[in-house]
Motif scaffolding. Structure first.
Motif, PDB file in Angstrom:
ATOM      1  N   VAL A   1      -1.683  -3.251  14.244  1.00  0.00           N
ATOM      2  CA  VAL A   1      -2.485  -4.816  15.211  1.00  0.00           C
ATOM      3  C   VAL A   1      -3.601  -4.895  14.435  1.00  0.00           C
ATOM      4  N   SER A   2      -3.868  -3.886  13.081  1.00  0.00           N
ATOM      5  CA  SER A   2      -5.734  -5.033  12.572  1.00  0.00           C
ATOM      6  C   SER A   2      -4.904  -4.432  11.066  1.00  0.00           C
ATOM      7  N   PHE A   3      -5.584  -5.999  10.224  1.00  0.00           N
ATOM      8  CA  PHE A   3      -4.910  -6.101   9.012  1.00  0.00           C
ATOM      9  C   PHE A   3      -5.574  -4.496   8.728  1.00  0.00           C
ATOM     10  N   GLU A   4      -6.547  -4.273   8.931  1.00  0.00           N
ATOM     11  CA  GLU A   4      -7.998  -3.576   7.413  1.00  0.00           C
ATOM     12  C   GLU A   4      -6.655  -2.160   7.912  1.00  0.00           C
ATOM     13  N   ASP A   5      -5.739  -1.558   9.391  1.00  0.00           N
ATOM     14  CA  ASP A   5      -5.358  -0.842   9.747  1.00  0.00           C
ATOM     15  C   ASP A   5      -3.535  -0.818   8.283  1.00  0.00           C
ATOM     16  N   SER A   6      -3.682  -1.573   8.353  1.00  0.00           N
ATOM     17  CA  SER A   6      -2.801  -2.159   7.813  1.00  0.00           C
ATOM     18  C   SER A   6      -2.695  -1.651   5.552  1.00  0.00           C
ATOM     19  N   GLN A   7      -3.862  -2.300   5.710  1.00  0.00           N
ATOM     20  CA  GLN A   7      -3.825  -1.877   4.370  1.00  0.00           C
ATOM     21  C   GLN A   7      -4.820  -0.285   4.159  1.00  0.00           C
ATOM     22  N   GLU A   8      -5.031   0.152   4.889  1.00  0.00           N
ATOM     23  CA  GLU A   8      -5.364   1.810   4.778  1.00  0.00           C
ATOM     24  C   GLU A   8      -4.488   2.587   5.060  1.00  0.00           C
ATOM     25  N   MET A   9      -2.932   1.913   6.017  1.00  0.00           N
ATOM     26  CA  MET A   9      -1.731   2.812   5.780  1.00  0.00           C
ATOM     27  C   MET A   9      -1.535   2.436   4.799  1.00  0.00           C
ATOM     28  N   LEU A  10      -0.863   1.905   3.235  1.00  0.00           N
ATOM     29  CA  LEU A  10      -0.874   1.514   1.916  1.00  0.00           C
ATOM     30  C   LEU A  10      -1.024   2.547   1.587  1.00  0.00           C
ATOM     31  N   ARG A  11      -2.620   2.537   1.814  1.00  0.00           N
ATOM     32  CA  ARG A  11      -2.928   3.633   0.607  1.00  0.00           C
ATOM     33  C   ARG A  11      -3.217   4.853   0.605  1.00  0.00           C
ATOM     34  N   LEU A  12      -3.090   5.344   1.948  1.00  0.00           N
ATOM     35  CA  LEU A  12      -2.633   6.567   2.338  1.00  0.00           C
ATOM     36  C   LEU A  12      -1.282   6.963   1.902  1.00  0.00           C
ATOM     37  N   ALA A  13      -0.475   5.913   2.230  1.00  0.00           N
ATOM     38  CA  ALA A  13       0.830   6.675   1.842  1.00  0.00           C
ATOM     39  C   ALA A  13       1.491   5.978   0.175  1.00  0.00           C
ATOM     40  N   ALA A  14       0.210   5.530  -1.061  1.00  0.00           N
ATOM     41  CA  ALA A  14       0.423   5.530  -2.022  1.00  0.00           C
ATOM     42  C   ALA A  14      -0.212   6.988  -2.296  1.00  0.00           C
ATOM     43  N   GLU A  15      -1.296   7.864  -2.126  1.00  0.00           N
ATOM     44  CA  GLU A  15      -2.126   9.084  -2.349  1.00  0.00           C
ATOM     45  C   GLU A  15      -0.956   9.349  -1.657  1.00  0.00           C
ATOM     46  N   ALA A  16       0.040  10.024  -0.541  1.00  0.00           N
ATOM     47  CA  ALA A  16       0.773  10.945  -0.365  1.00  0.00           C
ATOM     48  C   ALA A  16       2.203  10.376  -1.370  1.00  0.00           C
ATOM     49  N   GLY A  17       2.630   9.380  -2.183  1.00  0.00           N
ATOM     50  CA  GLY A  17       3.657   9.474  -2.742  1.00  0.00           C
ATOM     51  C   GLY A  17       4.587   8.902  -1.844  1.00  0.00           C
ATOM     52  N   VAL A  18       4.376   8.582  -0.664  1.00  0.00           N
ATOM     53  CA  VAL A  18       5.746   8.168   0.471  1.00  0.00           C
ATOM     54  C   VAL A  18       6.101   6.620   0.431  1.00  0.00           C
ATOM     55  N   ARG A  19       6.848   5.988   0.959  1.00  0.00           N
ATOM     56  CA  ARG A  19       7.360   4.575   1.493  1.00  0.00           C
ATOM     57  C   ARG A  19       6.639   4.017   2.731  1.00  0.00           C
ATOM     58  N   VAL A  20       6.216   2.825   3.329  1.00  0.00           N
ATOM     59  CA  VAL A  20       6.245   2.267   3.917  1.00  0.00           C
ATOM     60  C   VAL A  20       6.929   0.990   3.940  1.00  0.00           C
ATOM     61  N   GLY A  21       7.693   1.022   5.200  1.00  0.00           N
ATOM     62  CA  GLY A  21       8.684  -0.029   5.398  1.00  0.00           C
ATOM     63  C   GLY A  21       8.769  -0.825   7.156  1.00  0.00           C
ATOM     64  N   CYS A  22       8.805  -1.950   7.208  1.00  0.00           N
ATOM     65  CA  CYS A  22       7.859  -2.519   8.349  1.00  0.00           C
ATOM     66  C   CYS A  22       9.657  -3.201   9.125  1.00  0.00           C
ATOM     67  N   ALA A  23      10.085  -3.266   9.911  1.00  0.00           N
ATOM     68  CA  ALA A  23      10.315  -5.244  10.746  1.00  0.00           C
ATOM     69  C   ALA A  23       9.234  -6.053  10.397  1.00  0.00           C
ATOM     70  N   PRO A  24       9.798  -6.962  10.358  1.00  0.00           N
ATOM     71  CA  PRO A  24      11.298  -7.285  11.044  1.00  0.00           C
ATOM     72  C   PRO A  24      12.380  -7.264   9.479  1.00  0.00           C
ATOM     73  N   ASP A  25      13.536  -6.827   9.803  1.00  0.00           N
ATOM     74  CA  ASP A  25      14.814  -7.359   8.629  1.00  0.00           C
ATOM     75  C   ASP A  25      15.718  -7.755   8.636  1.00  0.00           C
ATOM     76  N   THR A  26      15.462  -9.103   9.613  1.00  0.00           N
ATOM     77  CA  THR A  26      16.775  -9.967  10.176  1.00  0.00           C
ATOM     78  C   THR A  26      16.576 -11.169   8.877  1.00  0.00           C
ATOM     79  N   PHE A  27      15.491 -11.076   8.175  1.00  0.00           N
ATOM     80  CA  PHE A  27      15.174 -12.255   6.643  1.00  0.00           C
ATOM     81  C   PHE A  27      16.348 -11.285   5.754  1.00  0.00           C
ATOM     82  N   LEU A  28      16.908 -10.166   5.856  1.00  0.00           N
ATOM     83  CA  LEU A  28      18.419  -9.870   5.439  1.00  0.00           C
ATOM     84  C   LEU A  28      19.859  -9.880   5.645  1.00  0.00           C
ATOM     85  N   GLY A  29      19.657 -10.351   7.014  1.00  0.00           N
ATOM     86  CA  GLY A  29      20.980 -11.160   6.782  1.00  0.00           C
ATOM     87  C   GLY A  29      21.551 -12.043   6.402  1.00  0.00           C
ATOM     88  N   ALA A  30      22.786 -12.772   7.361  1.00  0.00           N
ATOM     89  CA  ALA A  30      24.028 -13.186   6.465  1.00  0.00           C
ATOM     90  C   ALA A  30      22.866 -14.360   5.936  1.00  0.00           C
TER      91      ALA A  30
END
Length: 364
Positions: free
Chosen positions: A99-128
């Motif tokens: 919901v908040s931009f700040e939480d998204s940045q915190e999520m990316l920081r935690l993922a980087a520290e844990a060595g895991v990936r974060v992905g997110c929809a939409p994936d429609t931009f990958l369509g034909a």
């Protein structure tokens, strides 16, 4: 390649197409699902017997599950994704990333520290449709992009959604609901943005649900329902964007890209297909363009499958957390600009996602 094992949290309306598609991609294997409503997860198991219904805690504790796919409502996105990261798992969520931009940045920081990936929809931009547009732009078919328009209009989701209240609360609204499709498509086509200006209003302070089963229920509107503004991109292009829950009818394009040598009509970014058209300085009239890329049908889950394949290959995945966080900052910047009366300079940037190769994922 051994399929990457996925556990799904949230078995609501949007989950149906995910289960349908993810059981067909060779890159992934959905092995478990969880929902606060046991009947919802049991309905999944009844349709897909190879999937096991478990609690969220059991899903997170399962060492064989590599990706947690979060399909809960927006207010729970950060909580579930954070728990997945803490469990040492890659996470992929429905839009918005949080919901908040700040939480998204915190999520990316935690993922980087844990060595895991974060992905997110939409994936429609990958369509034909949008991938075909991406190829045309990269090949210089319309010259240098100089501008764009993006429009989403509707009278509101209370006409069809069975429980539409959250669309009018903090975390909802047309920009956070549909803006991710439009802005993700624009960033994919033209690259990251550097500033935003916006205006916003609440047109109807109270809405009445006309869908079932809550027909007649009143909703107090807490967030702007008509938002418009401009986005300046790092490549110099300028986009005009409008999203609204207050428009009864309109004749507007979904997205158009304007270049120094022509214009491109981009399909509805909420879909994977739809027509692509181009007008060039040389020919001076609109022409249909055949797809040059696969996945024209509803392929939700494509971003998860691409992430799984990229984990195996060690390559960056396309529907990335960095892309989603950058888009989320753009979406919030419209409101911040409207409140402050000032243009908002963005803090984040991201890599423009690589095009999706024609034969990258096996499906069927």
């Amino acid at each position: 390649m051994k399929p990457v094992r996925i556990g799904v949290v949230g078995c609501g309306v949007i989950s149906g197409i995910y289960f349908q598609n993810l059981t067909k991609f060779e890159a992934v294997e959905v092995v478990a699902c969880a929902d606060l409503n046991p009947a919802a997860s049991q309905a999944v198991v009844d349709k897909y017997p190879s999937i096991k219904a478990v609690s969220t805690e059991e899903l997170l504790a399962d060492p064989t599950i590599e990706i947690v796919l979060n399909l809960t409502q927006p207010q729970f996105h950060f909580e579930v994704m954070k728990a997945g990261i803490a469990a040492g798992k890659h996470v992929y969520g429905e839009k918005p990333l949080s919901v908040s931009f700040e939480d998204s940045q915190e999520m990316l920081r935690l993922a980087a520290e844990a060595g895991v990936r974060v992905g997110c929809a939409p994936d429609t931009f990958l369509g034909a449709g949008i991938q075909t547009c991406r190829k045309l732009i990269d090949e210089g078919a319309i010259g240098t992009p100089i501008g764009a328009t993006a429009f989403f209009t509707t009278p509101g989701h209370e006409r069809w959604h069975p429980a539409p209240e959250f669309y009018y609360k903090v975390g909802g609204g047309p920009m956070l609901d549909m803006g991710p499709y439009y802005m993700t498509a624009l960033v994919n086509l033209m690259g990251p943005a550097n500033s935003v200006s916006g205006s916003a209003r609440i047109t109807y302070p109270q809405r009445t649900i006309t869908s079932e089963p809550k027909n007649g229920t009143k909703i107090d509107v807490e967030i702007p329902t008509h938002v418009s503004g401009t986005v300046d991109f790092e490549n110099g292009a300028i986009a005009t964007v409008m999203t609204s829950f207050d428009v009864w009818g309109a004749k507007l394009p979904f997205i158009e890209i304007y270049g120094s040598e022509g214009s491109l009509s981009v399909p509805n970014p909420n879909n994977f297909g739809d027509p692509v058209q181009i007008l060039t300085r040389e020919k001076g009239e609109w022409e249909d363009v055949p797809y040059s890329r696969p996945f024209s049908d509803n392929s939700r889950g494509l971003g998860v499958a691409d992430m799984a394949a990229s984990i195996a290959s060690g390559e960056p995945h396309r529907a990335s957390g960095a892309l989603a966080s950058h888009v989320l900052e753009i979406l919030h910047a419209f409101g911040l600009s409207a409140e402050s009366g000032k243009r908002i300079e963005l803090q984040t940037t991201c890599d423009r996602p690589a095009p999706l190769p024609v034969d990258t994922l096996k499906f069927g």
